[in-house]
Design a protein around this motif. Structure first.
Motif, PDB file in Angstrom:
ATOM      1  N   LEU A  64       0.819  -1.208   0.000  1.00 57.71           N
ATOM      2  CA  LEU A  64       0.000   0.000   0.000  1.00 57.71           C
ATOM      3  C   LEU A  64       0.854   1.260   0.000  1.00 57.71           C
ATOM      4  CD1 LEU A  64      -2.640  -1.184   2.623  1.00 57.71           C
ATOM      5  CD2 LEU A  64      -3.178  -0.520   0.267  1.00 57.71           C
ATOM      6  N   ARG A  65       1.880   1.240   0.816  1.00 59.56           N
ATOM      7  CA  ARG A  65       2.717   2.425   0.922  1.00 59.56           C
ATOM      8  C   ARG A  65       3.547   2.632  -0.342  1.00 59.56           C
ATOM      9  NH1 ARG A  65       6.475   3.981   6.132  1.00 59.56           N
ATOM     10  NH2 ARG A  65       7.197   6.001   5.359  1.00 59.56           N
ATOM     11  N   THR A  66       4.073   1.539  -0.888  1.00 57.98           N
ATOM     12  CA  THR A  66       4.921   1.653  -2.068  1.00 57.98           C
ATOM     13  C   THR A  66       4.130   2.138  -3.272  1.00 57.98           C
ATOM     14  OG1 THR A  66       6.318  -0.133  -1.240  1.00 57.98           O
ATOM     15  CG2 THR A  66       6.527   0.422  -3.565  1.00 57.98           C
ATOM     16  N   VAL A  67       2.967   1.516  -3.520  1.00 57.52           N
ATOM     17  CA  VAL A  67       2.141   1.945  -4.642  1.00 57.52           C
ATOM     18  C   VAL A  67       1.612   3.356  -4.404  1.00 57.52           C
ATOM     19  CG1 VAL A  67       0.047   1.455  -5.966  1.00 57.52           C
ATOM     20  CG2 VAL A  67       1.516  -0.418  -5.219  1.00 57.52           C
ATOM     21  N   GLY A  68       1.234   3.653  -3.163  1.00 62.70           N
ATOM     22  CA  GLY A  68       0.755   4.995  -2.847  1.00 62.70           C
ATOM     23  C   GLY A  68       1.802   6.057  -3.120  1.00 62.70           C
ATOM     24  N   CYS A  69       3.051   5.783  -2.726  1.00 63.51           N
ATOM     25  CA  CYS A  69       4.140   6.729  -2.983  1.00 63.51           C
ATOM     26  C   CYS A  69       4.392   6.886  -4.480  1.00 63.51           C
ATOM     27  CB  CYS A  69       5.424   6.266  -2.283  1.00 63.51           C
ATOM     28  SG  CYS A  69       5.391   6.463  -0.486  1.00 63.51           S
ATOM     29  N   PHE A  70       4.247   5.780  -5.216  1.00 64.53           N
ATOM     30  CA  PHE A  70       4.459   5.843  -6.663  1.00 64.53           C
ATOM     31  C   PHE A  70       3.412   6.735  -7.333  1.00 64.53           C
ATOM     32  CE2 PHE A  70       3.469   4.144 -10.911  1.00 64.53           C
ATOM     33  CZ  PHE A  70       4.682   4.416 -11.529  1.00 64.53           C
ATOM     34  N   LEU A  71       2.158   6.660  -6.850  1.00 66.09           N
ATOM     35  CA  LEU A  71       1.072   7.434  -7.454  1.00 66.09           C
ATOM     36  C   LEU A  71       0.921   8.824  -6.841  1.00 66.09           C
ATOM     37  CD1 LEU A  71      -1.643   4.627  -7.704  1.00 66.09           C
ATOM     38  CD2 LEU A  71      -0.401   5.703  -9.598  1.00 66.09           C
TER      39      LEU A  71
END
Length: 477
Positions: A64-71
């Motif tokens: 969640l955090r990784t994808v959230g940071c990417f977007l």
């Protein structure tokens, strides 16, 4: 979106047993990173896609955090759709594994890693020298990066340490590091992240641990983790990796290794940049330490070392010298002033009698745990005047040895804009120096100071500058 397809390649999976977040917590967690604090209701199309992305992450905080940071702050529907499509295609087959066991993949890490700058990628790869769940300090890691030559400011107007802090914060925001649950002042890497760091570092980093050594001629960074290894295994590793740049002793229980043999073996590593023997049972360093011409970082903290050889002063490339909690150490080498590139002299927890002469020659010094004013043979307080780049906390001890207020004025504390905390200490003595208030009057710090402490000050009045409005917010004790 062709490049995104490459970044979201989910070909490698590792299973970890982690309790997933609830849907409510997952959404809150994801929104915090993806929308940058903005209200997701303002973007209804993105909110709908985001909730579907959240479901595919199956409550994994890391995903969640990784994808959230990417977007983060990418507000194009196409970009969010592309991420969702790839998550659907690659995670659909793993539904049965999502009951109580959370399946994590390298994909989210790779997605985040691929968007790092080349400089931060190298810094992250260096972290493969730490095992998973090993607690490390942010500041020490930054100093290790600096010693490795990984910190560069293309604009040329920032300190290397500030660049390192920026790299660290970027890595932290992408979940490569997390705050240790056992020690809030330290950080750790999740098992998955640790494995990923090993993968991207190739064969240049090696950890000697229970899984067995894999040292090769290409190994440049070596850490010792297991007390099970005999000295012969260590010697074989050192002899194999003749071009070693980093040697870190991380296992504080490796006391069975003979210190003389260890130091003798390490002397063969002519290209060493980093040497950490923290907690190792040594009482002295050999004079041959001067052969490490490229050494930039030495950590001897928590050792029983009693004195440093003068040959240490020939290490002209040395940037960091850590001697914290070396309780038997009472003096520094007389010619330490020759270390013109020294930036960090960390001596907290030691009991030095006085500072050696010519300390003002260390013009690039930024960390100095404390300064002991000499009575006759060493550095007087005015030597501080040449140390204009001091940061953080500075303690000035034995102020009763200051001869005159004029000497105190030449310490130029008012010009040290980067000091956060200042401790001024006299000896607890019944004899009150006649000039005690005049000396304190001339030790006026810069108004950027956040905290001021005085110990055993025996004057009847405080200096006039303490009443200035510019110091009204300072914390005192």
């Amino acid at each position: 979106m062709k490049s995104l397809h490459h970044q979201l390649n989910l070909s490698v999976f590792i299973n970890y047993h982690i309790k997933p977040l609830s849907d409510e917590d997952s959404w809150s967690f994801f929104v915090n990173f993806a929308f940058g604090g903005q209200n997701p209701s303002s973007y209804p199309e993105l909110e709908d896609i985001g909730r579907q992305i959240m479901e595919k992450c199956r409550g994994s905080p890391l995903a969640l955090r990784t994808v959230g940071c990417f977007l983060r702050l990418k507000l194009q529907v196409e970009e969010w759709d592309a991420v969702l499509d790839h998550l659907k295609q690659n995670l659909e087959d793993f539904k049965t594994a999502m009951n109580n066991t959370l399946t994590l993949s390298y994909s989210t890490l790779k997605l985040s890693y691929d968007h790092l700058s080349a400089q931060i990628k190298r810094c992250f790869a260096y972290c493969s020298i730490f095992p998973s769940s090993y607690e490390f300090e942010k500041n020490k890691l930054v100093l290790l990066w600096m010693a490795k030559g990984l910190l560069h400011d293309p604009r040329g107007n920032s300190r290397m340490e500030d660049v390192g802090d920026e790299y660290f914060q970027e890595s932290l925001s992408r979940s490569f590091f997390q705050i240790s649950s056992g020690n809030k002042s330290c950080f750790v890497m999740h098992d998955l992240v640790s494995h990923f760091a090993v993968e991207v570092s190739g064969r240049y980093c090696c950890r000697l641990e229970d899984l067995g050594p894999s040292v090769s001629e290409r190994t440049r960074y070596l850490s010792l983790l297991s007390i099970k290894y005999s000295f012969l295994v260590i010697l074989r590793a050192i002899n194999t990796a003749k071009l070693l740049r980093t040697f870190l002793l991380l296992d504080h229980g490796s006391y069975h290794l003979d210190s003389n043999k260890m130091l003798s073996s390490l002397s063969k590593l002519q290209f060493l940049r980093v040497l950490s023997l923290s907690h190792y049972p040594i009482t002295e360093l050999p004079d041959s330490i001067s052969n490490f011409k490229y050494l930039r970082y030495i950590d001897l903290s928590y050792t029983a070392i009693q004195m440093l050889p003068e040959s240490v002063c020939d290490l002209y490339s040395l940037q960091t010298l850590i001697l914290s909690f070396c309780h038997s150490l009472t003096e520094l080498p007389e010619n330490i002033w020759k270390l013109l590139n020294l930036r960090h002299l960390i001596i907290s927890g030691t009991d030095l009698n006085e500072m050696p002469k010519k300390m003002s020659n260390l013009k690039y010094l930024q960390t100095l745990s404390y300064f002991v004013v000499a009575q006759k043979s060493g550095s007087t307080v005015e030597e501080l005047g040449g140390l204009q780049y001091l940061h953080g906390t500075l303690s000035i001890l034995k102020l009763q040895n200051v001869v005159s207020a004029e000497d105190a004025a030449r310490a130029l504390l008012g010009e040290k804009t980067d000091l956060d905390e200042l401790v001024l200490e006299w000896v607890d003595d019944s004899i009150v120096p006649k000039n005690v208030r005049d000396v304190l009057e001339q030790l006026e710090p810069h108004t950027n100071l956040k905290k001021l402490s005085t110990k055993f000050y025996c004057g009847t009045r405080f200096p006039h500058w303490l009443g200035k409005s510019s110091f009204s917010n300072i914390g005192t004790s």
